[in-house]
Write a protein that holds these residues in place. Structure first.
Motif, PDB file in Angstrom:
ATOM      1  N   GLU A  40     -23.282  51.661  36.472  1.00  0.00           N
ATOM      2  CA  GLU A  40     -22.162  51.297  37.334  1.00  0.00           C
ATOM      3  C   GLU A  40     -20.821  51.530  36.642  1.00  0.00           C
ATOM      4  OE1 GLU A  40     -24.721  49.378  36.568  1.00  0.00           O
ATOM      5  OE2 GLU A  40     -25.843  49.276  38.458  1.00  0.00           O
ATOM      6  N   GLN A  41     -20.791  51.364  35.327  1.00  0.00           N
ATOM      7  CA  GLN A  41     -19.553  51.600  34.585  1.00  0.00           C
ATOM      8  C   GLN A  41     -19.171  53.077  34.609  1.00  0.00           C
ATOM      9  OE1 GLN A  41     -20.922  49.715  30.855  1.00  0.00           O
ATOM     10  NE2 GLN A  41     -19.126  48.396  31.018  1.00  0.00           N
ATOM     11  N   VAL A  42     -20.165  53.943  34.536  1.00  0.00           N
ATOM     12  CA  VAL A  42     -19.892  55.382  34.556  1.00  0.00           C
ATOM     13  C   VAL A  42     -19.245  55.776  35.877  1.00  0.00           C
ATOM     14  CG1 VAL A  42     -20.934  57.681  34.514  1.00  0.00           C
ATOM     15  CG2 VAL A  42     -21.738  55.905  32.936  1.00  0.00           C
ATOM     16  N   TYR A  43     -19.838  55.332  36.975  1.00  0.00           N
ATOM     17  CA  TYR A  43     -19.267  55.666  38.283  1.00  0.00           C
ATOM     18  C   TYR A  43     -17.858  55.096  38.417  1.00  0.00           C
ATOM     19  CZ  TYR A  43     -18.480  56.132  43.249  1.00  0.00           C
ATOM     20  OH  TYR A  43     -17.925  56.456  44.460  1.00  0.00           O
ATOM     21  N   ALA A  44     -17.664  53.844  37.973  1.00  0.00           N
ATOM     22  CA  ALA A  44     -16.342  53.217  38.082  1.00  0.00           C
ATOM     23  C   ALA A  44     -15.300  53.998  37.291  1.00  0.00           C
ATOM     24  CB  ALA A  44     -16.409  51.773  37.590  1.00  0.00           C
ATOM     25  N   PHE A  45     -15.669  54.447  36.099  1.00  0.00           N
ATOM     26  CA  PHE A  45     -14.723  55.207  35.280  1.00  0.00           C
ATOM     27  C   PHE A  45     -14.409  56.554  35.911  1.00  0.00           C
ATOM     28  CE2 PHE A  45     -14.255  58.181  31.530  1.00  0.00           C
ATOM     29  CZ  PHE A  45     -12.893  57.969  31.414  1.00  0.00           C
ATOM     30  N   PHE A  46     -15.426  57.277  36.347  1.00  0.00           N
ATOM     31  CA  PHE A  46     -15.185  58.569  36.988  1.00  0.00           C
ATOM     32  C   PHE A  46     -14.322  58.397  38.243  1.00  0.00           C
ATOM     33  CE2 PHE A  46     -19.269  60.815  35.281  1.00  0.00           C
ATOM     34  CZ  PHE A  46     -18.693  60.879  34.031  1.00  0.00           C
ATOM     35  N   HIS A  47     -14.578  57.339  38.989  1.00  0.00           N
ATOM     36  CA  HIS A  47     -13.781  57.074  40.193  1.00  0.00           C
ATOM     37  C   HIS A  47     -12.323  56.818  39.812  1.00  0.00           C
ATOM     38  CE1 HIS A  47     -12.756  55.608  44.196  1.00  0.00           C
ATOM     39  NE2 HIS A  47     -12.218  54.548  43.625  1.00  0.00           N
ATOM     40  N   ASN A  48     -12.094  56.017  38.771  1.00  0.00           N
ATOM     41  CA  ASN A  48     -10.723  55.746  38.322  1.00  0.00           C
ATOM     42  C   ASN A  48     -10.019  57.032  37.897  1.00  0.00           C
ATOM     43  OD1 ASN A  48     -10.930  53.014  38.774  1.00  0.00           O
ATOM     44  ND2 ASN A  48     -11.276  52.468  36.631  1.00  0.00           N
ATOM     45  N   ALA A  49     -10.738  57.880  37.161  1.00  0.00           N
ATOM     46  CA  ALA A  49     -10.145  59.140  36.715  1.00  0.00           C
ATOM     47  C   ALA A  49      -9.787  60.022  37.907  1.00  0.00           C
ATOM     48  CB  ALA A  49     -11.111  59.869  35.783  1.00  0.00           C
ATOM     49  N   GLN A  73     -23.353  52.364  21.527  1.00  0.00           N
ATOM     50  CA  GLN A  73     -23.030  53.470  22.416  1.00  0.00           C
ATOM     51  C   GLN A  73     -24.305  53.958  23.107  1.00  0.00           C
ATOM     52  OE1 GLN A  73     -21.080  55.985  19.362  1.00  0.00           O
ATOM     53  NE2 GLN A  73     -19.280  55.920  20.684  1.00  0.00           N
ATOM     54  N   ARG A  74     -24.128  54.445  24.311  1.00  0.00           N
ATOM     55  CA  ARG A  74     -25.247  54.999  25.074  1.00  0.00           C
ATOM     56  C   ARG A  74     -25.113  56.515  25.133  1.00  0.00           C
ATOM     57  NH1 ARG A  74     -26.546  53.811  31.509  1.00  0.00           N
ATOM     58  NH2 ARG A  74     -28.284  55.287  31.721  1.00  0.00           N
ATOM     59  N   VAL A  75     -26.221  57.199  24.931  1.00  0.00           N
ATOM     60  CA  VAL A  75     -26.256  58.657  25.031  1.00  0.00           C
ATOM     61  C   VAL A  75     -26.865  59.010  26.387  1.00  0.00           C
ATOM     62  CG1 VAL A  75     -27.098  60.796  24.015  1.00  0.00           C
ATOM     63  CG2 VAL A  75     -26.477  58.867  22.533  1.00  0.00           C
ATOM     64  N   PHE A  76     -26.105  59.738  27.204  1.00  0.00           N
ATOM     65  CA  PHE A  76     -26.486  59.988  28.592  1.00  0.00           C
ATOM     66  C   PHE A  76     -27.153  61.348  28.770  1.00  0.00           C
ATOM     67  CE2 PHE A  76     -23.076  56.913  28.897  1.00  0.00           C
ATOM     68  CZ  PHE A  76     -23.522  56.045  29.887  1.00  0.00           C
ATOM     69  N   ALA A  77     -28.084  61.400  29.689  1.00  0.00           N
ATOM     70  CA  ALA A  77     -28.651  62.681  30.103  1.00  0.00           C
ATOM     71  C   ALA A  77     -27.600  63.445  30.903  1.00  0.00           C
ATOM     72  CB  ALA A  77     -29.893  62.458  30.955  1.00  0.00           C
ATOM     73  N   PRO A  78     -27.375  64.715  30.608  1.00  0.00           N
ATOM     74  CA  PRO A  78     -26.386  65.493  31.364  1.00  0.00           C
ATOM     75  C   PRO A  78     -26.652  65.510  32.868  1.00  0.00           C
ATOM     76  CG  PRO A  78     -26.977  66.650  29.359  1.00  0.00           C
ATOM     77  CD  PRO A  78     -27.916  65.477  29.466  1.00  0.00           C
ATOM     78  N   SER A  79     -27.908  65.463  33.275  1.00  0.00           N
ATOM     79  CA  SER A  79     -28.222  65.481  34.706  1.00  0.00           C
ATOM     80  C   SER A  79     -27.647  64.253  35.413  1.00  0.00           C
ATOM     81  CB  SER A  79     -29.736  65.548  34.914  1.00  0.00           C
ATOM     82  OG  SER A  79     -30.379  64.450  34.287  1.00  0.00           O
ATOM     83  N   PHE A  80     -27.646  63.113  34.737  1.00  0.00           N
ATOM     84  CA  PHE A  80     -27.076  61.902  35.325  1.00  0.00           C
ATOM     85  C   PHE A  80     -25.560  62.032  35.466  1.00  0.00           C
ATOM     86  CE2 PHE A  80     -25.004  57.763  34.480  1.00  0.00           C
ATOM     87  CZ  PHE A  80     -25.349  57.113  35.657  1.00  0.00           C
ATOM     88  N   LEU A  81     -24.897  62.549  34.446  1.00  0.00           N
ATOM     89  CA  LEU A  81     -23.445  62.707  34.520  1.00  0.00           C
ATOM     90  C   LEU A  81     -23.059  63.716  35.593  1.00  0.00           C
ATOM     91  CD1 LEU A  81     -22.446  62.603  30.744  1.00  0.00           C
ATOM     92  CD2 LEU A  81     -22.662  60.733  32.393  1.00  0.00           C
TER      93      LEU A  81
END
Length: 235
Positions: free
Chosen positions: A113-122, A191-199
């Motif tokens: 949820e943090q990833v989506y929130a950050f991308f949305h803010n950007a 820190q979390r390492v993300f799969a590129p497919s998720f990003l």
């Protein structure tokens, strides 16, 4: 809290003028001029470097201690500094030509949820046609730190230990500082390492077009240390 004890020693421990210059030049290739918003600006080297080159820079960080370090540097008066949570709902008072988040700061986001929130803010902070640049640890970093990395040294007569260990999709970094009074200061960074497919899914859901490079120069996802994402707000 992170970046309290570490803030005092951050630049000496990980500061790199050559890397800052390289990053600045890469950013200038993507954002020719105008205004830039930097999330998780840390001790401010990139923000100041861009401001000195004529960009109107707003830079934020969640750590007041890091912002204090940034404000103490020559050229800091050229930057607008602010306390900023990259995932918190943001009131958009100004649109920017570029948004950046560098030096693995993105990897401090631990929840989907943090990833989506950050991308949305950007996305909301960008002008149409604006560019969003961020980097992440590569998946190879998880293999690199399967066995614990340990660094020991001294900074201004203060001894330190810095360890990194990978477990599942997390990197655990522990910093120990032993001051002259015999007091030990400890910070743990996760820190979390993300799969590129998720990003990819999250960027596209927010409306970005995008491409990714490995270690700046290699197109797509390849063996390396970092992935560099260049995302664009088309509308």
């Amino acid at each position: 809290m992170m970046y309290q004890a570490l803030a005092v020693y951050y630049d000496e421990l990980v500061g790199d003028e050559e890397t800052t210059l390289f990053w600045k030049n890469e950013i200038k290739k993507q954002i020719n001029a105008g205004s830039i918003l930097e999330y998780a600006c840390g001790s401010g080297d990139m923000a100041i470097a861009l401001a000195k080159d004529g960009y109107a820079v707003t830079a934020g960080d969640i750590s007041e201690a890091m912002l204090q370090s940034a404000r103490a540097k020559p050229g800091s008066e050229l930057v607008h500094w602010q306390i900023q949570d990259m995932c918190a709902p943001a009131e958009v008072n100004e649109l920017y030509d570029g948004v950046i988040c560098l030096c693995d700061s993105f990897n401090y986001l631990l929840e989907d949820e943090q990833v989506y929130a950050f991308f949305h803010n950007a996305y909301q902070a960008l002008k149409p046609g604006g560019c969003f640049i961020f980097d992440t640890h590569s998946l190879d970093r998880l293999k690199e730190f399967e066995d614990e990395y340990l660094e020991e040294g001294s900074l201004h007569e203060v001894q330190y230990e810095w360890s990194i260990l990978a477990q599942e999709d997390r990197l655990y970094q522990n910093f120990l500082f032993f001051d002259e009074n015999g007091v030990t200061h400890h910070e743990q960074h996760i820190q979390r390492v993300f799969a590129p497919s998720f990003l990819k899914e999250q960027l596209e859901e927010c409306g970005f077009s995008w491409k990714v490079m490995t270690d700046f120069k290699k197109p797509g996802i390849q063996p390396g240390e970092k992935y560099f994402y260049l995302a664009k707000k088309e509308k």
